[in-house]
Every structure is written in C-alpha cells, then in structure tokens.
Write a protein that holds these residues in place. Structure first.
Motif, PDB file in Angstrom:
ATOM      1  N   GLU A   1      -5.333  10.986   0.676  1.00  0.00           N
ATOM      2  CA  GLU A   1      -3.940  10.557   0.574  1.00  0.00           C
ATOM      3  C   GLU A   1      -3.130  11.003   1.788  1.00  0.00           C
ATOM      4  O   GLU A   1      -3.538  11.883   2.552  1.00  0.00           O
ATOM      5  CB  GLU A   1      -3.297  11.091  -0.705  1.00  0.00           C
ATOM      6  CG  GLU A   1      -3.183  12.592  -0.784  1.00  0.00           C
ATOM      7  CD  GLU A   1      -2.480  13.036  -2.070  1.00  0.00           C
ATOM      8  OE1 GLU A   1      -1.316  13.487  -1.963  1.00  0.00           O
ATOM      9  OE2 GLU A   1      -3.096  12.933  -3.149  1.00  0.00           O
TER      10      GLU A   1
ATOM     11  N   ARG B   1      -6.677   1.502  -4.250  1.00  0.00           N
ATOM     12  CA  ARG B   1      -5.704   2.270  -3.458  1.00  0.00           C
ATOM     13  C   ARG B   1      -4.281   1.910  -3.875  1.00  0.00           C
ATOM     14  O   ARG B   1      -3.980   0.749  -4.135  1.00  0.00           O
ATOM     15  CB  ARG B   1      -5.880   2.007  -1.970  1.00  0.00           C
ATOM     16  CG  ARG B   1      -5.019   2.922  -1.093  1.00  0.00           C
ATOM     17  CD  ARG B   1      -5.291   2.706   0.379  1.00  0.00           C
ATOM     18  NE  ARG B   1      -6.699   2.950   0.668  1.00  0.00           N
ATOM     19  CZ  ARG B   1      -7.400   2.312   1.600  1.00  0.00           C
ATOM     20  NH1 ARG B   1      -6.810   1.379   2.332  1.00  0.00           N
ATOM     21  NH2 ARG B   1      -8.664   2.590   1.796  1.00  0.00           N
TER      22      ARG B   1
ATOM     23  N   HIS C   1      -5.559  -3.620  -4.163  1.00  0.00           N
ATOM     24  CA  HIS C   1      -4.576  -2.707  -3.586  1.00  0.00           C
ATOM     25  C   HIS C   1      -3.258  -2.892  -4.343  1.00  0.00           C
ATOM     26  O   HIS C   1      -2.864  -4.020  -4.661  1.00  0.00           O
ATOM     27  CB  HIS C   1      -4.376  -3.010  -2.101  1.00  0.00           C
ATOM     28  CG  HIS C   1      -5.610  -2.803  -1.272  1.00  0.00           C
ATOM     29  ND1 HIS C   1      -5.665  -1.916  -0.214  1.00  0.00           N
ATOM     30  CD2 HIS C   1      -6.854  -3.372  -1.337  1.00  0.00           C
ATOM     31  CE1 HIS C   1      -6.879  -1.950   0.333  1.00  0.00           C
ATOM     32  NE2 HIS C   1      -7.611  -2.825  -0.328  1.00  0.00           N
TER      33      HIS C   1
ATOM     34  N   PHE D   1       0.523   1.408   7.232  1.00  0.00           N
ATOM     35  CA  PHE D   1       0.780  -0.022   7.378  1.00  0.00           C
ATOM     36  C   PHE D   1       0.750  -0.460   8.846  1.00  0.00           C
ATOM     37  O   PHE D   1       0.623  -1.651   9.130  1.00  0.00           O
ATOM     38  CB  PHE D   1       2.125  -0.392   6.753  1.00  0.00           C
ATOM     39  CG  PHE D   1       2.110  -0.416   5.246  1.00  0.00           C
ATOM     40  CD1 PHE D   1       1.040  -0.950   4.556  1.00  0.00           C
ATOM     41  CD2 PHE D   1       3.169   0.103   4.518  1.00  0.00           C
ATOM     42  CE1 PHE D   1       1.014  -0.975   3.168  1.00  0.00           C
ATOM     43  CE2 PHE D   1       3.157   0.080   3.134  1.00  0.00           C
ATOM     44  CZ  PHE D   1       2.067  -0.456   2.450  1.00  0.00           C
TER      45      PHE D   1
ATOM     46  N   LEU E   1       0.965  -1.952  -4.672  1.00  0.00           N
ATOM     47  CA  LEU E   1       2.186  -1.523  -3.985  1.00  0.00           C
ATOM     48  C   LEU E   1       3.288  -1.277  -5.010  1.00  0.00           C
ATOM     49  O   LEU E   1       3.538  -2.114  -5.881  1.00  0.00           O
ATOM     50  CB  LEU E   1       2.644  -2.594  -2.996  1.00  0.00           C
ATOM     51  CG  LEU E   1       3.992  -2.362  -2.308  1.00  0.00           C
ATOM     52  CD1 LEU E   1       3.912  -1.172  -1.350  1.00  0.00           C
ATOM     53  CD2 LEU E   1       4.433  -3.623  -1.548  1.00  0.00           C
TER      54      LEU E   1
ATOM     55  N   PRO F   1       3.320   6.294   4.580  1.00  0.00           N
ATOM     56  CA  PRO F   1       2.907   4.897   4.411  1.00  0.00           C
ATOM     57  C   PRO F   1       3.159   4.022   5.623  1.00  0.00           C
ATOM     58  O   PRO F   1       2.378   3.114   5.908  1.00  0.00           O
ATOM     59  CB  PRO F   1       3.744   4.414   3.207  1.00  0.00           C
ATOM     60  CG  PRO F   1       4.144   5.645   2.489  1.00  0.00           C
ATOM     61  CD  PRO F   1       4.288   6.700   3.547  1.00  0.00           C
TER      62      PRO F   1
ATOM     63  N   TYR G   1      -0.149   2.229  -2.805  1.00  0.00           N
ATOM     64  CA  TYR G   1       0.832   2.445  -1.745  1.00  0.00           C
ATOM     65  C   TYR G   1       2.187   2.578  -2.450  1.00  0.00           C
ATOM     66  O   TYR G   1       2.716   1.598  -2.970  1.00  0.00           O
ATOM     67  CB  TYR G   1       0.865   1.254  -0.782  1.00  0.00           C
ATOM     68  CG  TYR G   1      -0.480   0.870  -0.189  1.00  0.00           C
ATOM     69  CD1 TYR G   1      -0.789   1.168   1.137  1.00  0.00           C
ATOM     70  CD2 TYR G   1      -1.432   0.186  -0.949  1.00  0.00           C
ATOM     71  CE1 TYR G   1      -2.016   0.803   1.688  1.00  0.00           C
ATOM     72  CE2 TYR G   1      -2.666  -0.171  -0.408  1.00  0.00           C
ATOM     73  CZ  TYR G   1      -2.951   0.141   0.908  1.00  0.00           C
ATOM     74  OH  TYR G   1      -4.172  -0.219   1.444  1.00  0.00           O
TER      75      TYR G   1
ATOM     76  N   VAL H   1       0.429   7.190   0.095  1.00  0.00           N
ATOM     77  CA  VAL H   1      -0.687   6.256  -0.017  1.00  0.00           C
ATOM     78  C   VAL H   1      -1.868   7.085  -0.501  1.00  0.00           C
ATOM     79  O   VAL H   1      -2.194   8.122   0.091  1.00  0.00           O
ATOM     80  CB  VAL H   1      -1.031   5.592   1.334  1.00  0.00           C
ATOM     81  CG1 VAL H   1      -2.231   4.658   1.174  1.00  0.00           C
ATOM     82  CG2 VAL H   1       0.167   4.828   1.871  1.00  0.00           C
TER      83      VAL H   1
ATOM     84  N   GLN I   1       7.053   8.823  -1.285  1.00  0.00           N
ATOM     85  CA  GLN I   1       6.269   8.112  -0.272  1.00  0.00           C
ATOM     86  C   GLN I   1       4.827   8.641  -0.283  1.00  0.00           C
ATOM     87  O   GLN I   1       4.611   9.830   0.003  1.00  0.00           O
ATOM     88  CB  GLN I   1       6.866   8.322   1.117  1.00  0.00           C
ATOM     89  CG  GLN I   1       8.305   7.854   1.247  1.00  0.00           C
ATOM     90  CD  GLN I   1       8.426   6.549   2.013  1.00  0.00           C
ATOM     91  OE1 GLN I   1       7.788   6.346   3.026  1.00  0.00           O
ATOM     92  NE2 GLN I   1       9.254   5.658   1.514  1.00  0.00           N
TER      93      GLN I   1
END
Length: 370
Positions: free
Chosen positions: A340, A322, A198, A348, A200, A344, A324, A332, A330
């Motif tokens: 998508e 994925r 993942h 979360f 970020l 986000p 984020y 995901v 903004q």
C-alpha cells in the motif's frame, strides 16, 4: 545496519547477484545480443517491418538486461573496494557513503531479482491490456480512462513502446473500454499480475451533491500471439462488422466505415478496433487481439485443468484485487499482497513498480503453496 554489518551485507548482495546472473544466464544473453545485432545489421531487415521491429525490440531489451546486470556488478565491486580503503584510512565519511550505496544496491538487486521469477510459458511475451468500465456509471468510465493513462505512463517511464488499438469513449466522460499493446519482451509476465477488478472510492466530480462514489473497472492482460501458437480461426466462426469510428461524446472522427468489430461465434468473444485509419489495418489489429484473447482463454483453461479446478476464464486473480481510496483518506492498497501507499496521485501517474513486484512475488509464493 551499522558499519560493522557492511562486509556481511556486501557478501549477501554478491551471492544474490551471482544467483541472478546464473538464472538469467548472462553468457547466453550476450550470445543472443550478438546474434540479434547481426540480424539488425542485415541490409534487407526492413523488407519485413514486423520482423524488423521484433528484432530491434528484443535487442533493446536484452541490451538493457545486460547493462543493468553489469552496472550492478560494477557498483558492488566499487563499494567493496571503497569500504576497504575507507577502513584502512579511518575515513568515516567514506564509510558512510558505502552505507548509503549498500541501501541503494539492495533495492536495485531486489528489483532485478523479480525478473528471475518470470519463468512461465508465456511470461517472455509482449502484452495486450484491455480495460473496461464496470459498475459505477460515469465515474467508472472516468476511472477506466485513469487506469489506461496509469499503465501508459508506467510504460513511458520505462521507455517501453505502446500501441493503442481501440478506445471506446463513454457519452459523458471517460472510456467504456480500451485495448493497447506494450511492445517489449516480458511485458506479459510483468503486467499479468495487474489482471482483475480495480475499485475507486472518491467524492464524485460528476455528482452535484458531492456524494462519495464507489466505482469499478476491470483489467485483463493477455500474451501476444506468436507464429508458433497455431491459433487458427476458421472464417465460418467469425462475424465481421464495419462501422464509423467515433470520438469522445459520440462525435465522428472518421467519415468512412473504417472501424471493425469481430465476433468469434463459438465463444462469443467480441473485439473492436477503430484507431487505425484504414479498415484493413483495423481488421488486422482486431485479429491480433482476438487471437490473444483465445490464447489467454486456452492458457487459463490449461492452468485450471492442471490444478484440478474450474475457473472463470474471463478474469484473473479474483475480484477487487486493488482499492484506490481518495476519500475520506488517501490510500492505494493491493488486497492480495497488502502492498500500500498513501500517495494515489503518484500511482495514477504510473508509479506502480512496487505493486507489480509485490504481485509477482505473491504469485510465485501462491504457486509454490499450490
């Protein structure tokens, strides 16, 4: 969809729900429920606490499946009846209500249909989830902690019990790694599509210059070992180390050597557990995690052999499954399914069902294509 389409939509939903009822074998579910209720009422059930928890967990899950199917069937029948009455009386407001209900029913039936796709050998198992901070320093550790909260919130939203076995805190913030169990049937089949890397992207709260930072964390999902699996670990293949548990910032949270580290010498797999109060409990929990890791390794090796491929057994679904993104926009986005969202914060907070369902469908299509 116009009012003229409602009768056809009702037929389609009815056919889909009947197929789901057949695949899930509702009659067998009812027999299993009756059997589990009998076991749950046995006066000596709690003499074996692990067995009692297993019986009650399965009973709760099966009861939920049956209730979900019966509620959908009842809602579908009611919608058909309401449509007939509304059309006979020329009641356009009620026809509109049927339209709204059909939209909601279509979504609910689609969600239930995903459950029929969990037919793998281990899909019905409970799950062990391991999260590790990757590249990205303190941001990666913070991201790992965010992902752990995301999955625990997802489980909480569904009423699924969880148990945290180990949390290894990073020095400044976040987690180096964590391992927890989701104790409900089909947790492995459901969450296994979350395995992978993942990513970020955000403005780092730990960078005093406010620069954008990309960080990574890995998620590994394993099936919980059952007695029938025969995962035996000879003592001479195991190294056991004990040490003191520690909390955030390296501060001691235990004044005795209760934390346990197990090293499986042939594979080099290392498992730690420090969240229980006693060394014995931590060792038992660590053994469960180690057995699950060995079972998952075996499962992936067998899959690779069947496919005639060599694959890395330390992760699933490849890299960066994925993203984020919190800056400059903004979003995901799942890189396998193209699923998508622009929210986000909701993701979360555990709102990941659409990503999981898309992943399960994607996996099934990939298997068919293979």
């Amino acid at each position: 969809m116009t009012a003229a389409d409602y009768p056809e939509q009702l037929k389609t939903l009815d056919a889909t729900l009947r197929n789901i009822e057949n695949v899930l074998d509702v009659d067998k579910l009812r027999r299993d429920k009756a059997d589990l209720e009998e076991q749950a009422s046995a006066p000596d059930l709690w003499d074996d606490q692990a067995r009692a928890q297993e019986v009650n967990s399965r009973l709760s899950y099966i009861s939920g499946d049956i209730d979900r199917i019966e509620r959908l069937r009842s809602r579908l029948d009611d919608a058909g009846l309401l449509l007939e009455m509304a059309e006979a009386e020329g009641d356009q407001a009620s026809v509109g209500e049927v339209g709204d209900e059909l939209v909601a029913l279509a979504k609910a039936v689609e969600e239930l249909e995903v459950r029929t796709l969990l037919s793998g050998e281990y899909d019905s198992r409970e799950a062990l989830v391991a999260i590790r901070a990757g590249a990205g320093g303190v941001d990666a550790a913070d991201f790992a902690e965010t992902l752990m909260r995301m999955y625990l919130r997802w489980a909480e939203r569904h009423g699924y019990p969880t148990e945290v076995y180990d949390t290894s805190y990073a020095e400044e913030a976040g987690l180096k790694s964590a391992t927890f169990a989701v104790k409900v049937p089909y947790a492995f089949g459901t969450l296994s599509v979350e395995s992978g890397t993942h990513r970020l992207v955000r403005i780092s709260p730990f960078d005093n210059q406010g620069r954008r930072q990309t960080s990574f964390a890995s998620v590994e999902v394993m099936p919980v070992v059952e007695q029938t699996d025969h995962i035996e670990i000879p003592e001479n293949e195991l190294r056991v180390d004990v040490y003191r548990s520690s909390g955030p910032g390296g501060q001691s949270v235990n004044t005795t050597d209760s934390a346990v580290r197990l090293t499986h010498i042939p594979t080099g797999i290392v498992v730690t557990c420090q969240n229980e109060k006693s060394q014995l409990q931590n060792k038992a929990s660590a053994m469960r995690v180690l057995q699950a890791r060995l079972l998952e390794r075996k499962r992936q090796e067998e899959e690779a052999k069947l496919a005639g491929l060599k694959q890395d057994t330390t992760g699933s679904w490849g890299d960066q499954m994925r993203s984020y993104v919190l800056h400059p926009y903004q979003m995901v986005k799942d890189l396998r399914t193209e699923q998508e969202t622009g929210n986000p914060s909701s993701v979360f907070d555990g709102d990941i069902d659409e990503f999981i369902e898309a992943g399960i469908r994607w996996r099934k299509q990939t298997e068919k294509a293979g």
